[in-house]
Design an enzyme around this catalytic site. Structure first.
Site, PDB file in Angstrom:
ATOM      1  N   CYS A  62       0.816  -1.216   0.000  1.00  0.00           N
ATOM      2  CA  CYS A  62       0.000   0.000   0.000  1.00  0.00           C
ATOM      3  C   CYS A  62       0.846   1.262   0.000  1.00  0.00           C
ATOM      4  O   CYS A  62       0.669   2.144  -0.842  1.00  0.00           O
ATOM      5  CB  CYS A  62      -0.926  -0.006   1.211  1.00  0.00           C
ATOM      6  SG  CYS A  62      -2.000   1.442   1.296  1.00  0.00           S
ATOM      7  N   GLY A  73      -7.489  -5.621 -17.837  1.00  0.00           N
ATOM      8  CA  GLY A  73      -8.266  -5.665 -16.608  1.00  0.00           C
ATOM      9  C   GLY A  73      -8.929  -4.337 -16.331  1.00  0.00           C
ATOM     10  O   GLY A  73      -8.249  -3.334 -16.134  1.00  0.00           O
ATOM     11  N   GLY A  74     -10.259  -4.336 -16.307  1.00  0.00           N
ATOM     12  CA  GLY A  74     -11.010  -3.100 -16.082  1.00  0.00           C
ATOM     13  C   GLY A  74     -11.524  -2.974 -14.672  1.00  0.00           C
ATOM     14  O   GLY A  74     -12.610  -2.422 -14.446  1.00  0.00           O
ATOM     15  N   ALA A 114      -6.420  -1.996   2.782  1.00  0.00           N
ATOM     16  CA  ALA A 114      -5.455  -1.643   3.812  1.00  0.00           C
ATOM     17  C   ALA A 114      -6.133  -1.332   5.136  1.00  0.00           C
ATOM     18  O   ALA A 114      -5.657  -1.739   6.208  1.00  0.00           O
ATOM     19  CB  ALA A 114      -4.618  -0.448   3.356  1.00  0.00           C
ATOM     20  N   HIS A 134     -23.428  24.004   4.550  1.00  0.00           N
ATOM     21  CA  HIS A 134     -23.739  24.492   3.203  1.00  0.00           C
ATOM     22  C   HIS A 134     -22.725  25.575   2.825  1.00  0.00           C
ATOM     23  O   HIS A 134     -22.391  26.427   3.647  1.00  0.00           O
ATOM     24  CB  HIS A 134     -25.150  25.075   3.181  1.00  0.00           C
ATOM     25  CG  HIS A 134     -25.523  25.691   1.872  1.00  0.00           C
ATOM     26  ND1 HIS A 134     -25.889  24.943   0.768  1.00  0.00           N
ATOM     27  CD2 HIS A 134     -25.576  26.998   1.477  1.00  0.00           C
ATOM     28  CE1 HIS A 134     -26.163  25.758  -0.238  1.00  0.00           C
ATOM     29  NE2 HIS A 134     -25.976  27.015   0.172  1.00  0.00           N
TER      30      HIS A 134
END
Length: 465
Positions: free
Chosen positions: A44, A183-184, A320, A444
């Site tokens: 990682c 690989g997607g 991880a 907000h």
């Protein structure tokens, strides 16, 4: 040199799970030894999560500047930028060095002995470590196995030269002109999108019907749109066969069975990861296996007394933060605390453009589990903050029980939604109801308001849609 060390806790592997277990054990006053043959931090920190996010950030910034070289709504005009990719990689490497150094410092602070070398378990209490100075034998009362995972190889496309894993993809000396990603899934698309933004012509080869198949189609729609906008070609229902005879192209088999070639400067193989079960002495232990991973109970205890296993070695989800939570818990168990691993939510984040976050159950998973549900979706196109960031694609979705409104799952797709993952998980762990989320004041203008509005929508009275 030969040396024998006795300790309370031995940890094999200093990835996220292992190093957290060591630090926590040290904090609890346990005599702790951690063994690691490479830099602390594991996949990682060294060649995965952290460096890939650094690369993604650099790509985002470069693409942002490129955006302002043409017509844009903000009225900003810039000259075409230049990329010093070697400097980018050096910046990424410096981040990794700082973090690995930080872990080493935490070991010292908490009196954890770090042995730099490759360890082999001789039995459930003994590990032999080959260091640069000789063999060190560690005898421990308790062992935590945290050996992690490794990339899966395609036999017809072994790693080397043109064919790379994510490790090499993060340390290239230049941006490839033509990059093919096999690989997607999330790793392939995260890196593919980053390199497309940096100027590569990217093609994704996916054997399944669609990319990011682990997510439902609604969540992945904004990502698929982004792939098209970035000029990334996706070939679904397509299999990678091997290199062409001249080594310049990838051979693929399309859905109708025909064979074609794709020219490539680099071929990135990202077809998944598997638990690292070889090279550290598994065969010398009497561990019950769950398929190809080590079987554990809710305390991460294996079938051998005093031997624990955590992280990717124990299977999915290979995340991880799951490993970290397991490592912390096991250290506390060894210290005498009564703990079990019973998490309602282990959030997952896909750092594509836009990002995807999932926590808890999806609508389909909730239905499969036998729940009658209420589902509410609030689009970022109705969120003021998203508008001001030019990031209106995506939404927040809440799945709740129909009878008592307890929240079962939360998903989101959009720019920066990874930072909402903590709020999502906290709501799930606290057993929040829709009314709890809806009744909580959200600042907000923020994208987090989409979370509140999704709860209101599920209750039948969204305010801004």
């Amino acid at each position: 040199m030969t040396e024998t060390i006795n300790c309370k806790v031995l940890i094999l592997g200093a990835g996220p799970g292992g190093y957290v277990a060591a630090i926590r054990a040290g904090q609890l006053g346990l005599d702790t030894v951690i063994v690691e043959g490479e830099n602390p931090g594991g996949t990682c920190l060294n060649i995965g999560c952290i460096p890939s996010k650094a690369m993604i950030h650099a790509a985002d910034e470069f693409e942002k500047v490129m955006h302002f070289t043409g017509e844009n709504a903000l009225g900003i005009s810039l000259e075409k930028p230049k990329l010093d990719f070697k400097k980018t990689v050096a910046w990424k490497d410096d981040i990794v060095r700082k973090l690995t150094g930080g872990i080493a410092g935490l070991f010292r602070k908490n009196k954890v002995k770090h042995i730099a070398g490759w360890g082999t378990m001789i039995d459930g209490k003994t590990c032999e470590v080959k260091t640069k100075d000789g063999v060190v034998t560690v005898k421990a009362e308790n062992v935590i196995l945290a050996t992690g995972s490794v990339p899966i190889e395609i036999p017809s496309l072994p790693y080397g030269d043109k064919i790379i894993s994510s490790t090499e993809a993060l340390s290239l000396d230049k941006v490839p002109g033509k990059l093919v990603v096999i690989g997607g899934g999330y790793i392939g698309l995260e890196l593919g999108i980053a390199y497309a933004k940096l100027g590569a012509k990217v093609t994704v080869v996916e054997a399944l019907e669609r990319v990011l198949a682990q997510y439902d189609k609604e969540l992945t729609k904004p990502v698929v749109t982004s792939l098209k906008n970035l000029g990334i070609e996706v070939l679904s229902n397509t299999k990678a066969k091997g290199l062409s005879k001249d080594g310049k192209s990838l051979l693929i088999e399309t859905k109708d069975g025909s064979e074609e070639k794709i020219a490539a400067d680099k071929i990135l193989v990202t077809v998944g990861r598997r638990a690292k079960t070889e090279g550290w002495g598994l065969e010398g232990l009497d561990l019950t296996m769950n398929g190809r991973v080590v079987a554990i109970d809710d305390k991460c205890q294996t079938s051998m007394t005093g031997v624990y296993a955590i992280g990717d070695l124990t299977g999915e989800p290979m995340l991880a933060h799951r490993a970290m939570a397991q490592g912390e818990m096991v250290a506390e168990i060894i210290a005498g605390q009564n703990c079990t691993f019973d998490k309602v939510s282990i959030p997952a984040v896909c750092f594509t453009d836009p990002e995807i976050v999932t926590a808890g159950l999806s609508p389909d998973q909730a239905q499969d589990a036998g729940y009658e549900t209420k589902v509410g979706v609030f689009p970022f196109s109705a969120n003021g903050r998203a508008m001001t960031m030019e990031s209106e694609d995506g939404f927040v979705r809440i799945v709740a029980r129909k009878d008592n409104h307890v929240v079962l799952g939360i998903q989101a797709v959009g720019k920066g939604v990874s930072e909402l993952s903590a709020a999502f998980s906290l709501a799930l762990e606290m057993g929040a109801r829709l009314e709890d989320v809806a009744g909580t004041i959200h600042a907000h203008p923020t994208q987090s308001e989409g979370f509140q509005e999704a709860a209101l929508k599920t209750l039948g009275h969204a305010l801004h849609i």
